[in-house]
Design a protein around this motif. Structure first.
Motif, PDB file in Angstrom:
ATOM      1  N   PRO A 166      12.620  -1.197   6.242  1.00  0.00           N
ATOM      2  CA  PRO A 166      11.697  -1.371   7.217  1.00  0.00           C
ATOM      3  C   PRO A 166      11.210  -2.516   7.721  1.00  0.00           C
ATOM      4  CG  PRO A 166      11.051   0.308   5.636  1.00  0.00           C
ATOM      5  CD  PRO A 166      12.299  -0.397   5.242  1.00  0.00           C
ATOM      6  N   GLU A 167      10.932  -2.620   9.170  1.00  0.00           N
ATOM      7  CA  GLU A 167      10.713  -4.341   9.724  1.00  0.00           C
ATOM      8  C   GLU A 167       9.941  -5.110   9.021  1.00  0.00           C
ATOM      9  OE1 GLU A 167      10.113  -6.484  13.924  1.00  0.00           O
ATOM     10  OE2 GLU A 167      10.131  -4.257  13.852  1.00  0.00           O
ATOM     11  N   GLU A 168       8.713  -4.302   8.383  1.00  0.00           N
ATOM     12  CA  GLU A 168       7.590  -5.043   7.897  1.00  0.00           C
ATOM     13  C   GLU A 168       8.088  -5.497   6.364  1.00  0.00           C
ATOM     14  OE1 GLU A 168       6.744  -0.716   7.261  1.00  0.00           O
ATOM     15  OE2 GLU A 168       7.538  -1.986   8.855  1.00  0.00           O
ATOM     16  N   ASN A 169       9.044  -5.027   5.795  1.00  0.00           N
ATOM     17  CA  ASN A 169       9.550  -5.500   4.442  1.00  0.00           C
ATOM     18  C   ASN A 169      10.665  -6.393   4.538  1.00  0.00           C
ATOM     19  OD1 ASN A 169       7.771  -3.466   3.563  1.00  0.00           O
ATOM     20  ND2 ASN A 169       9.684  -1.927   3.099  1.00  0.00           N
ATOM     21  N   ARG A 170      11.088  -6.811   5.644  1.00  0.00           N
ATOM     22  CA  ARG A 170      12.175  -7.746   5.912  1.00  0.00           C
ATOM     23  C   ARG A 170      12.193  -9.471   5.443  1.00  0.00           C
ATOM     24  NH1 ARG A 170      14.552  -5.132  11.364  1.00  0.00           N
ATOM     25  NH2 ARG A 170      14.795  -2.784  10.578  1.00  0.00           N
ATOM     26  N   ASN A 171      10.736  -9.769   6.031  1.00  0.00           N
ATOM     27  CA  ASN A 171      10.347 -11.270   5.883  1.00  0.00           C
ATOM     28  C   ASN A 171       8.976 -11.616   5.305  1.00  0.00           C
ATOM     29  OD1 ASN A 171      10.884 -14.014   6.017  1.00  0.00           O
ATOM     30  ND2 ASN A 171      10.240 -14.117   8.204  1.00  0.00           N
ATOM     31  N   PRO A 172       8.923 -11.741   4.015  1.00  0.00           N
ATOM     32  CA  PRO A 172       9.962 -11.859   3.014  1.00  0.00           C
ATOM     33  C   PRO A 172      10.704 -10.681   2.616  1.00  0.00           C
ATOM     34  CG  PRO A 172       7.926 -12.037   1.898  1.00  0.00           C
ATOM     35  CD  PRO A 172       7.534 -12.166   3.547  1.00  0.00           C
ATOM     36  N   LEU A 173      11.820 -10.545   1.960  1.00  0.00           N
ATOM     37  CA  LEU A 173      12.469  -9.291   1.671  1.00  0.00           C
ATOM     38  C   LEU A 173      11.796  -8.725   0.387  1.00  0.00           C
ATOM     39  CD1 LEU A 173      14.814  -7.589   2.646  1.00  0.00           C
ATOM     40  CD2 LEU A 173      16.374  -8.909   1.085  1.00  0.00           C
ATOM     41  N   LEU A 174      11.388  -7.427   0.715  1.00  0.00           N
ATOM     42  CA  LEU A 174      10.898  -6.557  -0.371  1.00  0.00           C
ATOM     43  C   LEU A 174      11.978  -5.917  -1.162  1.00  0.00           C
ATOM     44  CD1 LEU A 174       8.126  -5.456  -1.598  1.00  0.00           C
ATOM     45  CD2 LEU A 174       8.204  -3.450   0.013  1.00  0.00           C
ATOM     46  N   ALA A 175      12.035  -6.267  -2.318  1.00  0.00           N
ATOM     47  CA  ALA A 175      13.226  -5.533  -3.142  1.00  0.00           C
ATOM     48  C   ALA A 175      12.742  -4.505  -3.547  1.00  0.00           C
ATOM     49  CB  ALA A 175      13.547  -6.339  -4.266  1.00  0.00           C
ATOM     50  N   LEU A 176      11.403  -4.286  -4.222  1.00  0.00           N
ATOM     51  CA  LEU A 176      10.838  -3.184  -4.584  1.00  0.00           C
ATOM     52  C   LEU A 176       9.189  -3.213  -4.860  1.00  0.00           C
ATOM     53  CD1 LEU A 176      11.292  -3.021  -8.497  1.00  0.00           C
ATOM     54  CD2 LEU A 176      12.137  -4.884  -7.300  1.00  0.00           C
ATOM     55  N   SER A 177       8.459  -2.256  -4.986  1.00  0.00           N
ATOM     56  CA  SER A 177       7.259  -2.135  -5.373  1.00  0.00           C
ATOM     57  C   SER A 177       7.156  -1.537  -6.795  1.00  0.00           C
ATOM     58  CB  SER A 177       6.350  -1.183  -4.649  1.00  0.00           C
ATOM     59  OG  SER A 177       6.336  -1.900  -3.352  1.00  0.00           O
ATOM     60  N   LYS A 178       6.309  -2.400  -7.763  1.00  0.00           N
ATOM     61  CA  LYS A 178       6.025  -2.124  -9.128  1.00  0.00           C
ATOM     62  C   LYS A 178       4.569  -1.830  -9.135  1.00  0.00           C
ATOM     63  CE  LYS A 178       8.628  -2.198 -12.259  1.00  0.00           C
ATOM     64  NZ  LYS A 178       9.364  -1.162 -12.961  1.00  0.00           N
ATOM     65  N   ALA A 179       4.189  -1.531 -10.331  1.00  0.00           N
ATOM     66  CA  ALA A 179       2.541  -1.005 -10.600  1.00  0.00           C
ATOM     67  C   ALA A 179       2.052  -1.448 -11.816  1.00  0.00           C
ATOM     68  CB  ALA A 179       2.410   0.548 -10.574  1.00  0.00           C
ATOM     69  N   THR A 180       0.788  -1.900 -11.887  1.00  0.00           N
ATOM     70  CA  THR A 180       0.098  -1.872 -13.536  1.00  0.00           C
ATOM     71  C   THR A 180      -1.142  -0.977 -13.489  1.00  0.00           C
ATOM     72  OG1 THR A 180       0.275  -4.375 -13.237  1.00  0.00           O
ATOM     73  CG2 THR A 180      -1.528  -3.561 -14.368  1.00  0.00           C
ATOM     74  N   VAL A 181      -1.104   0.032 -14.506  1.00  0.00           N
ATOM     75  CA  VAL A 181      -2.042   0.897 -14.452  1.00  0.00           C
ATOM     76  C   VAL A 181      -2.929   0.884 -15.817  1.00  0.00           C
ATOM     77  CG1 VAL A 181      -0.256   2.655 -13.305  1.00  0.00           C
ATOM     78  CG2 VAL A 181      -0.178   2.374 -15.633  1.00  0.00           C
ATOM     79  N   PHE A 182      -3.848   1.654 -15.666  1.00  0.00           N
ATOM     80  CA  PHE A 182      -4.621   1.826 -16.962  1.00  0.00           C
ATOM     81  C   PHE A 182      -4.034   2.803 -17.620  1.00  0.00           C
ATOM     82  CE2 PHE A 182      -7.621   0.085 -13.725  1.00  0.00           C
ATOM     83  CZ  PHE A 182      -8.275  -0.881 -14.437  1.00  0.00           C
TER      84      PHE A 182
END
Length: 386
Positions: free
Chosen positions: A142-158
């Motif tokens: 997706p264009e919004e993920n190209r600059n900077p280049l998003l490799a992945l999304s992670k998470a922190t949880v309770f």
């Protein structure tokens, strides 16, 4: 596990200040302006890139997760190019890459970087790293993920110990964690040394206050009254004041919460990557499913190439690799979402069944503001952590 109140070493504190300008502006601050355009090679040829990378012979990538070691093994097995993956916290990586760039002695070729504020506010504008997008994968990103280049999304949880609380998470609302019954029983990384947690606090203040205010009213049956600017600031203050156990690693949090010999109910605020301990070490831990208004937060992890890399083609090949399922699966094995829209999400931790519905999501448009506000948030935490 004994209670730890971490005090940042002097060198790290200096770096934290340099990397975290206040809203008034501090050394290293960068005004809001468009990032340099991402580089996309015209006439991209993957076979030619592989051949050029093999001539360079090796690759070094820094990452805040130990998963990079598995990525390195897979990369080497796929292309026959020796890759080393090094686990390094984001502040240390930024410091090393900046010093190497200034000295024209670059050893780190690329980085998987989760401190988006420093990335867009310092490392990219100062030319330490650059964004390269594989042309053959461009339309899958997706264009919004190209600059900077998003490799992945992670998470922190309770998270909680399912053996000690077989009926489900013992807290139902994040305001529960501010009550005396939970004093000294929340285990988390020290925010002063964990940029993603500081960013989470900053994002809460910016666009999460309404959720937190609604959660307060749901718990207490009345509207929140506070002298702070909004409900998010009030919650952060009360969390800090309720004697959380501060550690230096998510591994310590996981051990305190889910280890087989644990006898005291605690809530851990930790990366979902540590849910691998359920299988590897016999831990019994689960995300707090149903926790209101969210069970944790998701955050972006970007990939960037050192501008003065001595192995630029190998670095590009790595970026291509991590933007495919074959590469990124080693980073999201315990849960996560690739920046490539064609890669199926992996949401595996127990208790985390709805990534978007259960998690407070970081807004990438607020990354620079997170950096600019970091010192304010840090000082607020210091003042209120007793």
């Amino acid at each position: 596990m004994r209670r730890i109140r971490k005090i940042l070493p002097a060198a790290l504190l200096v770096l934290a200040v340099a990397c975290a300008p206040s809203t008034g502006g501090a050394p290293g601050a960068t005004a809001a302006k468009p990032l340099p355009s991402a580089s996309i090679d015209a006439g991209f040829d993957l076979d030619a890139l592989v051949a050029a990378a093999k001539k360079e012979g090796s690759l070094l990538v820094y990452d805040s997760s130990g998963d990079i070691e598995e990525v390195a093994k897979a990369f080497t097995a796929t292309y026959g190019i020796a890759m080393e993956g090094v686990k390094s916290d984001s502040p240390q990586t930024a410091e090393k890459m900046t010093r190497e760039h200034a000295a024209d002695n670059v050893t780190i070729d690329a980085t998987m970087y989760e401190d988006g504020g420093v990335l867009v506010g310092q490392l990219i504008p100062q030319g330490v790293v650059r964004t390269w997008v594989p042309a053959d994968l461009q339309e899958q990103i997706p264009e919004e993920n190209r600059n900077p280049l998003l490799a992945l999304s992670k998470a922190t949880v309770f998270a909680y110990n399912t053996k000690l609380s077989p009926g489900g998470c013992p807290v139902k609302n994040i305001w529960d964690l501010t009550e005396p019954d939970w004093a000294g029983k929340l285990v988390m990384q020290d925010p002063l040394g964990k940029p993603t947690v500081l960013s989470f606090f900053s994002q809460l203040v910016a666009h999460g206050s309404d959720q937190i205010a609604q959660a307060y009213e749901a718990k207490y049956g009345k509207a929140l009254k506070t002298e702070e600017k909004n409900a998010a600031w009030e919650w952060i203050k009360k969390i800090a004041a309720n004697r959380p156990v501060l550690t230096g690693s998510d591994e310590d949090i996981s051990g305190a919460v889910g280890a087989p010999n644990a006898t005291d109910k605690k809530i851990g605020f930790m990366s979902i990557s540590k849910f691998r301990n359920n299988e590897d070490k016999g831990y019994t831990q689960s995300a707090c499913e149903g926790l209101q208004p969210f069970a944790g937060f998701s955050y972006p992890k970007y990939v960037a190439i050192a501008s003065k890399s001595k192995h630029p083609n190998a670095a590009k090949l790595y970026v291509h690799f991590i933007m495919t399922e074959e590469g990124v699966k080693h980073e999201i094995g315990e849960g996560g979402i690739s920046g490539n829209s064609t890669v199926e999400p992996i949401v595996t931790p127990a208790g985390l069944t709805d990534w978007h519905g259960q998690l407070f999501e970081t807004d990438p448009k607020g990354l620079l503001a997170d950096l600019q506000n970091r010192q304010v948030v840090s000082d607020f935490w210091r003042i209120n952590h007793t």
